[in-house]
Design a protein around this motif. Structure first.
Motif, short mmCIF file in Angstrom:
data_model
loop_
_atom_site.label_atom_id
_atom_site.label_comp_id
_atom_site.label_asym_id
_atom_site.label_seq_id
_atom_site.Cartn_x
_atom_site.Cartn_y
_atom_site.Cartn_z
N GLN A 32 -2.48 -33.35 24.30
CA GLN A 32 -2.46 -31.99 23.75
C GLN A 32 -1.77 -32.02 22.39
O GLN A 32 -0.58 -32.28 22.29
N VAL A 35 -2.41 -27.84 17.73
CA VAL A 35 -3.42 -26.77 17.69
C VAL A 35 -3.91 -26.46 19.10
O VAL A 35 -4.03 -25.28 19.48
N GLN A 36 -4.17 -27.50 19.89
CA GLN A 36 -4.59 -27.28 21.28
C GLN A 36 -3.51 -26.50 22.04
O GLN A 36 -3.81 -25.61 22.81
N ARG A 37 -2.25 -26.87 21.83
CA ARG A 37 -1.14 -26.21 22.53
C ARG A 37 -1.12 -24.72 22.21
O ARG A 37 -0.96 -23.88 23.09
N LEU A 39 -3.58 -22.90 21.38
CA LEU A 39 -4.78 -22.26 21.94
C LEU A 39 -4.83 -22.33 23.47
O LEU A 39 -5.76 -21.83 24.09
N LEU A 41 -5.18 -25.13 25.20
CA LEU A 41 -6.17 -26.15 25.55
C LEU A 41 -5.50 -27.50 25.72
O LEU A 41 -4.37 -27.71 25.29
N ALA A 42 -6.21 -28.43 26.34
CA ALA A 42 -5.74 -29.81 26.50
C ALA A 42 -6.95 -30.70 26.73
O ALA A 42 -8.05 -30.23 27.02
N SER A 43 -6.74 -32.01 26.62
CA SER A 43 -7.78 -32.99 26.89
C SER A 43 -7.40 -33.79 28.12
O SER A 43 -6.24 -34.19 28.28
N ALA A 58 -12.45 -33.36 26.23
CA ALA A 58 -11.58 -32.67 25.28
C ALA A 58 -11.72 -31.16 25.36
O ALA A 58 -12.77 -30.64 25.75
N HIS A 59 -10.66 -30.49 24.98
CA HIS A 59 -10.62 -29.05 24.75
C HIS A 59 -10.95 -28.20 25.98
O HIS A 59 -11.73 -27.27 25.91
N ASP A 61 -9.33 -25.76 29.16
CA ASP A 61 -8.17 -24.91 29.42
C ASP A 61 -7.07 -25.78 30.04
O ASP A 61 -7.35 -26.60 30.94
N ALA A 62 -5.84 -25.65 29.59
CA ALA A 62 -4.75 -26.49 30.06
C ALA A 62 -4.54 -26.38 31.56
O ALA A 62 -4.19 -27.37 32.22
#
Length: 97
Positions: A32, A35-37, A39, A41-43, A58-59, A61-62
């Motif tokens: 993560q 930017v992902q954090r 939003l 989001l996580a991979s 990738a991308h 929802d966390a």
């Protein structure tokens, strides 16, 4: 996920499907960036035996990634407990049939 393997599909133009038998999963990870954090989001990353594939999605929802980590961890632990080293290739082909 199937009963025998984790399948990770990626790519919009060039599709790729990575298949990792549950018992071959060595570790799992959540990647993560900043930017992902922001939003949420996580991979989702799967570490397996060295080879030409590096399964990850990738991308997501966390929260979904956390659930995937728990589920794949459970499946991998169960598969390793019940499978011998010679059974993995048969298990993958049976799971895809």
């Amino acid at each position: 996920m199937t009963g025998r393997a984790l399948l990770a599909r990626s790519g919009r133009v060039w599709r790729q499907v990575d298949i990792v038998p549950h018992e071959r999963t060595q570790s799992l990870g959540l990647a993560q960036g900043p930017v992902q954090r922001r939003l949420g989001l996580a991979s989702f990353v799967v570490h397996s035996t060295p080879g030409p594939v590096s399964p990850q999605v990738a991308h997501l929802d966390a929260v979904v990634v956390a659930e995937l980590l728990d589920e794949q961890s459970r499946r991998a632990r169960t598969a390793r407990a019940g499978a011998g080293p010679e059974q993995w290739s048969r298990a993958v082909t049976e799971g895809l049939a």
